[in-house]
Design an enzyme around this catalytic site. Structure first.
Site, PDB file in Angstrom:
ATOM      1  N   SER A 146      -1.399   9.911 -13.405  1.00 59.24           N
ATOM      2  CA  SER A 146      -2.094  10.656 -12.343  1.00 59.24           C
ATOM      3  C   SER A 146      -3.118   9.703 -11.730  1.00 59.24           C
ATOM      4  O   SER A 146      -3.545   8.737 -12.391  1.00 59.24           O
ATOM      5  CB  SER A 146      -2.816  11.874 -12.914  1.00 59.24           C
ATOM      6  OG  SER A 146      -3.926  11.450 -13.690  1.00 59.24           O
TER       7      SER A 146
ATOM      8  N   ARG B 108       5.990   5.149   2.198  1.00 58.20           N
ATOM      9  CA  ARG B 108       4.839   6.033   2.354  1.00 58.20           C
ATOM     10  C   ARG B 108       4.647   6.262   3.840  1.00 58.20           C
ATOM     11  O   ARG B 108       4.971   5.369   4.654  1.00 58.20           O
ATOM     12  CB  ARG B 108       3.590   5.350   1.766  1.00 58.20           C
ATOM     13  CG  ARG B 108       2.346   6.203   1.779  1.00 58.20           C
ATOM     14  CD  ARG B 108       1.140   5.461   1.191  1.00 58.20           C
ATOM     15  NE  ARG B 108       0.037   6.365   0.977  1.00 58.20           N
ATOM     16  CZ  ARG B 108      -1.160   5.998   0.540  1.00 58.20           C
ATOM     17  NH1 ARG B 108      -1.404   4.723   0.269  1.00 58.20           N
ATOM     18  NH2 ARG B 108      -2.128   6.889   0.372  1.00 58.20           N
TER      19      ARG B 108
ATOM     20  N   HIS C  41       6.735  -7.348  -2.229  1.00 62.12           N
ATOM     21  CA  HIS C  41       6.642  -6.700  -0.919  1.00 62.12           C
ATOM     22  C   HIS C  41       7.536  -7.380   0.118  1.00 62.12           C
ATOM     23  O   HIS C  41       7.458  -7.036   1.296  1.00 62.12           O
ATOM     24  CB  HIS C  41       5.199  -6.754  -0.409  1.00 62.12           C
ATOM     25  CG  HIS C  41       4.209  -6.005  -1.255  1.00 62.12           C
ATOM     26  ND1 HIS C  41       4.399  -4.704  -1.655  1.00 62.12           N
ATOM     27  CD2 HIS C  41       3.011  -6.377  -1.758  1.00 62.12           C
ATOM     28  CE1 HIS C  41       3.355  -4.314  -2.381  1.00 62.12           C
ATOM     29  NE2 HIS C  41       2.506  -5.302  -2.467  1.00 62.12           N
TER      30      HIS C  41
ATOM     31  N   LYS D 155       0.789  -1.227   0.000  1.00 62.82           N
ATOM     32  CA  LYS D 155       0.000   0.000   0.000  1.00 62.82           C
ATOM     33  C   LYS D 155       0.829   1.290   0.000  1.00 62.82           C
ATOM     34  O   LYS D 155       0.371   2.339   0.439  1.00 62.82           O
ATOM     35  CB  LYS D 155      -1.006   0.025   1.173  1.00 62.82           C
ATOM     36  CG  LYS D 155      -1.832  -1.226   1.337  1.00 62.82           C
ATOM     37  CD  LYS D 155      -2.311  -1.839   0.055  1.00 62.82           C
ATOM     38  CE  LYS D 155      -3.414  -1.102  -0.629  1.00 62.82           C
ATOM     39  NZ  LYS D 155      -3.758  -1.768  -1.946  1.00 62.82           N
TER      40      LYS D 155
ATOM     41  N   ARG E 279      -8.179   3.611  -4.589  1.00 62.80           N
ATOM     42  CA  ARG E 279      -9.180   4.040  -3.623  1.00 62.80           C
ATOM     43  C   ARG E 279      -9.285   5.566  -3.564  1.00 62.80           C
ATOM     44  O   ARG E 279     -10.189   6.156  -4.112  1.00 62.80           O
ATOM     45  CB  ARG E 279      -8.846   3.431  -2.247  1.00 62.80           C
ATOM     46  CG  ARG E 279      -9.938   3.525  -1.207  1.00 62.80           C
ATOM     47  CD  ARG E 279      -9.436   2.966   0.124  1.00 62.80           C
ATOM     48  NE  ARG E 279      -8.316   3.742   0.653  1.00 62.80           N
ATOM     49  CZ  ARG E 279      -8.433   4.751   1.514  1.00 62.80           C
ATOM     50  NH1 ARG E 279      -9.619   5.095   1.974  1.00 62.80           N
ATOM     51  NH2 ARG E 279      -7.356   5.427   1.940  1.00 62.80           N
TER      52      ARG E 279
HETATM   53  P1  A3P Z   1      -5.176   4.572  -0.949  1.00 61.36           P
HETATM   54  O1  A3P Z   1      -5.797   3.318  -0.423  1.00 61.36           O
HETATM   55  O2  A3P Z   1      -4.715   5.493   0.157  1.00 61.36           O
HETATM   56  O3  A3P Z   1      -6.021   5.270  -1.933  1.00 61.36           O
HETATM   57  P2  A3P Z   1      -0.244  -0.415  -3.717  1.00 61.36           P
HETATM   58  O4  A3P Z   1      -0.253  -0.220  -5.174  1.00 61.36           O
HETATM   59  O5  A3P Z   1       1.128  -0.557  -3.139  1.00 61.36           O
HETATM   60  O6  A3P Z   1      -1.192  -1.489  -3.303  1.00 61.36           O
HETATM   61  O7  A3P Z   1      -0.774   0.958  -3.070  1.00 61.36           O
HETATM   62  C1  A3P Z   1      -2.114   1.318  -3.209  1.00 61.36           C
HETATM   63  C2  A3P Z   1      -2.281   2.761  -2.801  1.00 61.36           C
HETATM   64  O8  A3P Z   1      -1.720   3.600  -3.823  1.00 61.36           O
HETATM   65  C3  A3P Z   1      -3.764   3.129  -2.698  1.00 61.36           C
HETATM   66  O9  A3P Z   1      -3.836   4.155  -1.713  1.00 61.36           O
HETATM   67  C4  A3P Z   1      -4.027   3.643  -4.100  1.00 61.36           C
HETATM   68  O10 A3P Z   1      -5.173   4.434  -4.227  1.00 61.36           O
HETATM   69  C5  A3P Z   1      -2.743   4.456  -4.336  1.00 61.36           C
HETATM   70  N1  A3P Z   1      -2.507   4.745  -5.750  1.00 61.36           N
HETATM   71  C6  A3P Z   1      -2.639   3.909  -6.818  1.00 61.36           C
HETATM   72  N2  A3P Z   1      -2.368   4.554  -7.960  1.00 61.36           N
HETATM   73  C7  A3P Z   1      -2.062   5.822  -7.614  1.00 61.36           C
HETATM   74  C8  A3P Z   1      -1.708   6.983  -8.385  1.00 61.36           C
HETATM   75  N3  A3P Z   1      -1.624   6.948  -9.706  1.00 61.36           N
HETATM   76  N4  A3P Z   1      -1.453   8.136  -7.711  1.00 61.36           N
HETATM   77  C9  A3P Z   1      -1.543   8.179  -6.365  1.00 61.36           C
HETATM   78  N5  A3P Z   1      -1.885   7.111  -5.588  1.00 61.36           N
HETATM   79  C10 A3P Z   1      -2.143   5.949  -6.213  1.00 61.36           C
END
Ligand code: A3P
Length: 307
Positions: A240, A138, A116, A66, A269
């Site tokens: 984006s 993060r 991960h 995440k 999300r």
């Molecule tokens: P949130 O749940 O806070 O929205 P991972 O890819 O490691 O699983 O991380 C997922 C997180 O990255 C989620 O956070 C997701 O929404 C966010 N995310 C995915 N694509 C993104 C983007 N293009 N820009 C910013 N955040 C992004």
């Protein structure tokens, strides 16, 4: 890390119980407090994991769950391809702990892989060949909120019906996927300090949110690519949050729809810095701050919690 010591890979499927008696399905590595998601046959997968063959031009996107893996994996793939167009493959198809060695072997070079796992689980061939690693960080508060939503919404996968309060306690005890976050970030920092010869590029989610173009340029430089502002602007736009959510959700999430609560994928999300303020109680915030002070007292990591 030099191919001498192999990490423990025998794992059992278990149910972790939160303080309110709600359970999360996961694998636990025998004799350790390292957990893995309940990927099909993960116990078998882990046995092969240390023997993954690396190639000199592999790039590994690494980070605790995440922290923006989907995002940065897409950016890296675009930089490598020299084109601002979405990868036809999904990030999960090259997630090292979730697929077979044969399937990784079948990927064409140059490969942008992702994982991960903590540093001691990175297969030694990648370290010996000094493959490029992009390490994602993060702030732990937003990461934890994202992780709770991930675990709660992947109901058929994790079977978790617990609350934010319950998951918060699991996190504080390190009883979540990939184990204790504090240890995880310390282990990576220790590796970076101990092995300055390894090409490891550290990338913070919040820096990417604040100035994506500057971060994409730095990343491209690390990956050995020359200046190409038009391409990097194109990548920034395609990656984006809004555009990725729209474009990737239809292919990424579609594949795994059955794993999500009510069949509604939520991988993309909110994509914000500071959502934690909508979730943490004052007391939870104080407890996490205290633990950060204790556990990362000697760390150089500095997190950004609001932009
Ligand atoms: P949130 O749940 O806070 O929205 P991972 O890819 O490691 O699983 O991380 C997922 C997180 O990255 C989620 O956070 C997701 O929404 C966010 N995310 C995915 N694509 C993104 C983007 N293009 N820009 C910013 N955040 C992004």
């Amino acid at each position: 890390m030099d191919g001498v010591k192999r990490p423990e890979t025998r794992a059992d499927l278990v149910q972790i119980k939160d303080p309110f008696n709600q359970t999360v399905r996961c694998y636990r590595v025998q004799g350790t407090d390292i957990y893995f998601p309940p990927f099909p046959n993960l116990d078998e997968r882990l046995k092969q994991f240390p023997d993954i063959h690396a190639r000199n031009d592999d790039i590994l996107v690494c980070g605790y769950p995440k922290c923006g893996t989907h995002w940065i994996w897409e950016v890296v793939s675009m930089i490598v391809q020299g084109e601002a167009s979405y990868s036809p493959a999904i990030k999960e198809s090259v997630m090292m702990e979730a697929v077979s060695n044969a399937s990784l072997d079948a990927q064409p070079s140059p490969r942008a892989l992702n994982t991960h796992v903590s540093p001691d689980y990175i297969p030694s061939d990648f370290i010996n060949r000094r493959c490029k690693i992009v390490y994602l960080l993060r702030n732990p508060k937003d990461m934890l909120v994202s992780m709770y939503n991930h675990t709660f919404n992947l109901l058929p996968f994790y079977g978790y019906e617990g609350t934010w309060a319950g998951y918060f306690e699991l996190f504080m005890e390190g009883r979540v996927d990939y184990g204790d976050w504090f240890r995880y970030v310390r282990d990576w920092e220790n590796l970076i300090d101990a092995r300055p010869d390894l090409p490891i590029h550290v990338l913070y989610y919040e820096d990417m949110k604040k100035d994506p173009l500057a971060q994409i340029r730095k990343l491209a430089e690390f990956l050995g690519k020359g200046e190409n502002l038009e391409l990097y602007r194109g990548i920034m736009d395609k990656c984006s949050f809004k555009n990725m959510k729209q474009a990737k959700a239809s292919c990424d999430d579609e594949v795994e729809k059955a794993d999500w609560r009510e069949g509604k994928p939520m991988m993309y999300r909110k994509g914000e810095v500071g959502d934690w303020k909508n979730w943490f109680t004052v007391s939870q915030n104080e407890r996490l701050e205290d633990k950060l002070k204790r556990e990362l007292a000697s760390s150089k990591l500095r997190f950004t919690y609001v932009l």
